[in-house]
Design a protein around this motif. Structure first.
Motif, PDB file in Angstrom:
ATOM      1  N   GLY A 164      80.333  72.413  59.829  1.00  0.00           N
ATOM      2  CA  GLY A 164      80.534  71.308  60.293  1.00  0.00           C
ATOM      3  C   GLY A 164      79.996  70.085  59.445  1.00  0.00           C
ATOM      4  N   LEU A 165      79.410  68.954  60.198  1.00  0.00           N
ATOM      5  CA  LEU A 165      78.715  68.046  59.256  1.00  0.00           C
ATOM      6  C   LEU A 165      77.532  68.326  58.850  1.00  0.00           C
ATOM      7  CD1 LEU A 165      79.699  64.823  61.580  1.00  0.00           C
ATOM      8  CD2 LEU A 165      81.197  65.715  59.221  1.00  0.00           C
ATOM      9  N   VAL A 166      77.127  68.295  57.623  1.00  0.00           N
ATOM     10  CA  VAL A 166      75.955  68.350  56.805  1.00  0.00           C
ATOM     11  C   VAL A 166      75.712  67.167  56.244  1.00  0.00           C
ATOM     12  CG1 VAL A 166      75.036  69.736  55.287  1.00  0.00           C
ATOM     13  CG2 VAL A 166      76.930  70.956  56.356  1.00  0.00           C
ATOM     14  N   ALA A 167      74.309  66.969  56.514  1.00  0.00           N
ATOM     15  CA  ALA A 167      73.630  65.675  55.564  1.00  0.00           C
ATOM     16  C   ALA A 167      73.160  66.148  54.538  1.00  0.00           C
ATOM     17  CB  ALA A 167      72.659  65.092  56.504  1.00  0.00           C
ATOM     18  N   GLN A 168      73.573  65.388  53.263  1.00  0.00           N
ATOM     19  CA  GLN A 168      72.875  65.684  51.997  1.00  0.00           C
ATOM     20  C   GLN A 168      71.999  64.655  51.628  1.00  0.00           C
ATOM     21  OE1 GLN A 168      76.854  65.602  49.641  1.00  0.00           O
ATOM     22  NE2 GLN A 168      76.994  67.849  49.617  1.00  0.00           N
ATOM     23  N   ILE A 169      70.623  65.046  51.319  1.00  0.00           N
ATOM     24  CA  ILE A 169      69.585  64.191  51.244  1.00  0.00           C
ATOM     25  C   ILE A 169      69.149  64.146  49.542  1.00  0.00           C
ATOM     26  CG2 ILE A 169      67.158  63.929  51.966  1.00  0.00           C
ATOM     27  CD1 ILE A 169      69.184  63.935  54.257  1.00  0.00           C
ATOM     28  N   THR A 170      69.078  62.997  49.346  1.00  0.00           N
ATOM     29  CA  THR A 170      68.369  62.529  48.005  1.00  0.00           C
ATOM     30  C   THR A 170      66.848  62.387  48.240  1.00  0.00           C
ATOM     31  OG1 THR A 170      68.734  60.158  48.173  1.00  0.00           O
ATOM     32  CG2 THR A 170      70.430  61.590  46.975  1.00  0.00           C
ATOM     33  N   ALA A 171      66.187  63.001  47.463  1.00  0.00           N
ATOM     34  CA  ALA A 171      64.643  62.906  47.526  1.00  0.00           C
ATOM     35  C   ALA A 171      63.896  63.242  46.343  1.00  0.00           C
ATOM     36  CB  ALA A 171      64.250  63.921  48.668  1.00  0.00           C
ATOM     37  N   PRO A 172      62.821  62.558  45.993  1.00  0.00           N
ATOM     38  CA  PRO A 172      61.901  62.966  44.778  1.00  0.00           C
ATOM     39  C   PRO A 172      61.497  64.392  45.033  1.00  0.00           C
ATOM     40  CG  PRO A 172      61.248  60.723  45.802  1.00  0.00           C
ATOM     41  CD  PRO A 172      62.212  61.603  46.718  1.00  0.00           C
ATOM     42  N   GLU A 173      61.125  64.901  44.025  1.00  0.00           N
ATOM     43  CA  GLU A 173      60.821  66.430  44.084  1.00  0.00           C
ATOM     44  C   GLU A 173      59.581  66.502  44.677  1.00  0.00           C
ATOM     45  OE1 GLU A 173      62.937  68.968  42.830  1.00  0.00           O
ATOM     46  OE2 GLU A 173      61.601  70.431  43.975  1.00  0.00           O
ATOM     47  N   ALA A 174      58.619  65.798  44.653  1.00  0.00           N
ATOM     48  CA  ALA A 174      57.524  65.870  45.477  1.00  0.00           C
ATOM     49  C   ALA A 174      57.389  65.796  47.219  1.00  0.00           C
ATOM     50  CB  ALA A 174      56.549  64.590  44.895  1.00  0.00           C
ATOM     51  N   GLU A 175      58.511  65.264  47.227  1.00  0.00           N
ATOM     52  CA  GLU A 175      58.700  65.233  48.947  1.00  0.00           C
ATOM     53  C   GLU A 175      59.611  66.354  49.487  1.00  0.00           C
ATOM     54  OE1 GLU A 175      59.026  60.078  49.243  1.00  0.00           O
ATOM     55  OE2 GLU A 175      60.804  61.601  49.752  1.00  0.00           O
ATOM     56  N   ALA A 176      60.155  67.267  48.721  1.00  0.00           N
ATOM     57  CA  ALA A 176      60.823  68.272  49.125  1.00  0.00           C
ATOM     58  C   ALA A 176      60.044  69.233  50.077  1.00  0.00           C
ATOM     59  CB  ALA A 176      61.123  69.110  48.139  1.00  0.00           C
ATOM     60  N   PRO A 177      59.001  69.350  49.927  1.00  0.00           N
ATOM     61  CA  PRO A 177      58.159  70.218  51.157  1.00  0.00           C
ATOM     62  C   PRO A 177      58.188  69.626  52.553  1.00  0.00           C
ATOM     63  CG  PRO A 177      56.631  70.285  49.190  1.00  0.00           C
ATOM     64  CD  PRO A 177      57.787  69.211  48.912  1.00  0.00           C
ATOM     65  N   GLN A 178      58.135  68.273  52.471  1.00  0.00           N
ATOM     66  CA  GLN A 178      58.062  67.544  53.745  1.00  0.00           C
ATOM     67  C   GLN A 178      59.505  67.329  54.673  1.00  0.00           C
ATOM     68  OE1 GLN A 178      55.644  64.501  51.195  1.00  0.00           O
ATOM     69  NE2 GLN A 178      55.117  64.195  53.431  1.00  0.00           N
ATOM     70  N   LEU A 179      60.540  67.540  53.905  1.00  0.00           N
ATOM     71  CA  LEU A 179      61.803  67.293  54.546  1.00  0.00           C
ATOM     72  C   LEU A 179      61.979  68.276  55.739  1.00  0.00           C
ATOM     73  CD1 LEU A 179      64.308  66.838  51.312  1.00  0.00           C
ATOM     74  CD2 LEU A 179      63.000  65.058  52.754  1.00  0.00           C
ATOM     75  N   GLU A 180      61.721  69.414  55.465  1.00  0.00           N
ATOM     76  CA  GLU A 180      61.901  70.375  56.571  1.00  0.00           C
ATOM     77  C   GLU A 180      61.202  69.976  57.730  1.00  0.00           C
ATOM     78  OE1 GLU A 180      63.896  73.226  56.793  1.00  0.00           O
ATOM     79  OE2 GLU A 180      63.316  73.158  58.984  1.00  0.00           O
ATOM     80  N   GLU A 181      59.871  69.521  57.608  1.00  0.00           N
ATOM     81  CA  GLU A 181      59.142  69.140  58.967  1.00  0.00           C
ATOM     82  C   GLU A 181      59.796  67.999  59.613  1.00  0.00           C
ATOM     83  OE1 GLU A 181      54.429  67.370  59.703  1.00  0.00           O
ATOM     84  OE2 GLU A 181      55.070  68.136  57.748  1.00  0.00           O
ATOM     85  N   VAL A 182      60.325  67.003  58.714  1.00  0.00           N
ATOM     86  CA  VAL A 182      60.892  65.806  59.121  1.00  0.00           C
ATOM     87  C   VAL A 182      62.106  66.136  59.870  1.00  0.00           C
ATOM     88  CG1 VAL A 182      61.565  63.394  58.963  1.00  0.00           C
ATOM     89  CG2 VAL A 182      59.615  64.194  57.708  1.00  0.00           C
TER      90      VAL A 182
END
Length: 627
Positions: A597-615
């Motif tokens: 279905g609809l999927v959000a594509q996220i741009t993020a600095p590499e350092a923030e990658a671990p926090q994306l799942e939590e948010v």
């Protein structure tokens, strides 16, 4: 119990013999006498009015359940309820609610009604179901059920008798002394005969005074959703009820299990699956407080209640899991073998947090009122694919169908279409009480069209990817977007509006609306939000966000094109969550994936990658890092 690890296990059960060939009880009374004969002195159901882990509770054994259900069934028959007559109940959870449900299906047809509905909706269901007897609450502090019912009865003159239940019997002095002084007044007089439920029950014998029928028939009427508009009423037959109970007892429970059920007994899952599953298996059902999860102190005391009752299965929904994960697991929960979640998709982050806190993996399932509930479930002993709703249960055939130029066609593995279901819980041709509602409800005359879009993967797991009917599902409640759109359309400045569900980490979805104004008109989103709150009767349907656009996206024939609005809502909500977390990541795009279905594509600095799942893991909308 049988092994439940994968699709092959379910298919093996189906292949043993036809459903009709299985030698099992086929009616509520048949199951009740069967479980009483096998487990007469084991606990059947427990209820506590207050949520404390040491507060008084009442427990009935199976022997006592059979005796008291028989008394209530005799009472219903004495009040004129035959096999085709309806007895309704409008009640919170209590021992009496449990008895009324079972006895109603034995004496006649039972119609559970949500007491949170508005009086006009309650009256419409009473009228549609043809209820002659109504079981409800005597006026009681901190609840307006009695007041709502009195008003609803003005719309349902066919109700001849009202049986009242006084929850004060569960209290001890001095609290019980105060209730008569604090009872809210009922402004609207009740014209029907009013009797005391328990006093009348105790006058009846503890053995059935009539011979219950053994033929398959309609035994229950459950209304759908109903947080907005006039709910539809679906017929449930003994065959479907037996199927739900037998399946759960075959795959999940036995007489040693203890089921924590803080879901209301007017809900199809609690009544049709859990009560019938306890009848078929002998499991012990726990009802904590009249309001279940909504009860005072239930979340704060939940883990202590699990310890008190030595619960083995927790029955829950995503919003309840989210609330529980905000509290420490402050008790011994080692007896818990599993948890079952339904009503809405479970976010991956909640699945992980629950597992880490309890050591238990949640099983997600899928069901609907029109199919007597359960359709599929993640396997008890097998892989839980988070985000899927599991494997179709035995004797359930799920097809993913689409309309083509040549008619209806089945989609191949992995392709999206409408989820259509055939099983013993589906009654082709006569699902709803209103004949007009049954039009175009089936494909090939046997496959119920659910209105949900989904796919089946190579392992047989079912995935829901959207809703053909555009329903907004807030904490498991169905909200028709047309109710929001029609209310906003009455504002003189509004030319057109589109209501959708925006992602929410707690409720799954919340209603929001996008508006196009009349040329030259002036209005603000705040003004329209206030207007909607005044003109929408059901609080759950009031949009939490209203945005004015220069022009709404439209199809070639001028209809609002909602996929664009959903993309905008996902972007807005995700960006706000990322910003609030102090991250620089943002939504680059929202794309349509044929599998997810609809999927959000996220741009993020590499350092923030671990926090994306939590948010972002609290949302059910899938996302991925942008390439």
């Amino acid at each position: 119990m049988r092994a439940f690890r994968n699709q092959e296990d379910c298919q093996a059960i189906t292949d043993e013999m036809t459903w009709e060939a299985r030698d099992i009880p086929r009616t509520t009374h048949g199951w009740l006498t069967h479980v009483t004969a096998n487990h007469p002195d084991r606990p059947a159901v427990s209820f506590q009015l207050l949520s404390g882990p040491t507060d008084p509770a009442e427990t009935l054994t199976w022997r006592q359940v059979e005796a008291e259900v028989s008394q209530v069934a005799n009472l219903f028959r004495d009040l004129g309820i035959g096999e085709t007559d309806t007895v309704a109940y409008i009640l919170p959870n209590a021992i009496e609610t449990y008895l009324a449900y079972l006895a109603g299906t034995i004496a006649g047809v039972v119609a559970p009604i949500n007491p949170l509905l508005e009086p006009e909706q309650i009256g419409a269901i009473l009228k549609d179901s043809g209820a002659k007897v109504l079981v409800t609450l005597k006026s009681f502090p901190k609840t307006d059920v009695a007041q709502k019912v009195a008003e609803a009865l003005t719309h349902a003159p066919a109700v001849e008798t009202v049986l009242e239940i006084d929850l004060n019997r569960y209290l001890s002095p001095p609290k019980s002394w105060l209730v008569p002084l604090l009872r809210p007044k009922t402004a609207v007089p009740i014209k029907a005969r009013v009797l005391d439920f328990n006093a009348e029950r105790k006058k009846r014998p503890t053995g059935l005074q009539f011979t219950p029928g053994t033929d398959d028939r309609v035994a229950a009427l459950f209304h759908t959703g109903g947080t907005t508009g006039m709910p539809k009423v679906a017929r449930h037959r003994y065959s479907g009820m037996a199927y739900q109970g037998w399946t759960a007892a075959t795959l999940l429970y036995d007489e040693t299990d203890v089921l924590m059920c803080p879901l209301p007994l007017f809900h199809v899952f609690a009544a049709e699956v859990l009560v019938n599953a306890s009848l078929a298996s002998g499991a012990h059902l726990i009802l904590p407080t009249p309001a279940g999860y909504r009860g005072d102190g239930v979340f704060d005391n939940f883990w202590k209640l699990v310890e008190r009752w030595k619960v083995t299965f927790i029955i829950t929904v995503p919003t309840a899991v989210a609330a529980l994960m905000q509290r420490p697991v402050d008790a011994d929960v080692s007896t818990v073998r599993s948890a079952i979640s339904g009503s809405a998709p479970l976010p991956l982050e909640l699945f992980k947090r629950f597992g880490e806190a309890t050591g238990v993996e949640i099983m997600e399932g899928y069901g609907l009122t029109e199919a007597t509930c359960l359709v599929s479930c993640n396997p008890f002993q097998g892989e839980k694919k988070v985000g899927s709703v599991g494997i179709p249960i035995p004797y359930t055939d799920v097809k993913i169908l689409i309309h083509t130029a040549d008619g209806v066609a089945e989609q191949p593995v992995g392709e999206i279409g409408e989820i259509c279901v055939a099983n013993p819980g589906v009654s082709p041709g006569s699902t709803y009480t209103e004949a007009d509602k049954n039009h175009d409800l089936f494909h090939y005359d046997v496959y119920l069209r659910t209105g949900d879009l989904g796919r089946v993967d190579e392992d047989g797991y079912l995935w829901i990817t959207g809703r053909a009917k555009d329903l907004i599902i807030r904490s498991g409640h169905n909200i028709d977007p047309a109710v929001i759109e029609e209310a906003l359309a009455t504002h003189p400045a509004v030319a057109m509006t589109g209501a959708i569900g925006q992602p929410d980490g707690y409720a799954g979805e919340l209603p929001c609306a996008y508006v196009e104004l009349v040329d030259g008109a002036q209005a603000t989103g705040e003004e329209l939000s206030a207007y909607a709150a005044e003109h929408i009767n059901e609080r759950a349907a009031i949009p939490k966000y209203v945005e004015i656009l220069d022009e709404l996206p439209k199809t070639a024939v001028g209809k609002v094109w909602k996929p664009v609005l959903r993309r905008q809502a996902i972007t807005r909500v995700f960006d706000a969550a990322l910003s609030e977390a102090g991250l620089g990541a943002r939504v680059a795009d929202v794309v349509e994936d044929k599998r997810r279905g609809l999927v959000a594509q996220i741009t993020a600095p590499e350092a923030e990658a671990p926090q994306l799942e939590e948010v972002l893991g609290v949302f059910t909308v899938p996302w991925e890092r942008a390439a």
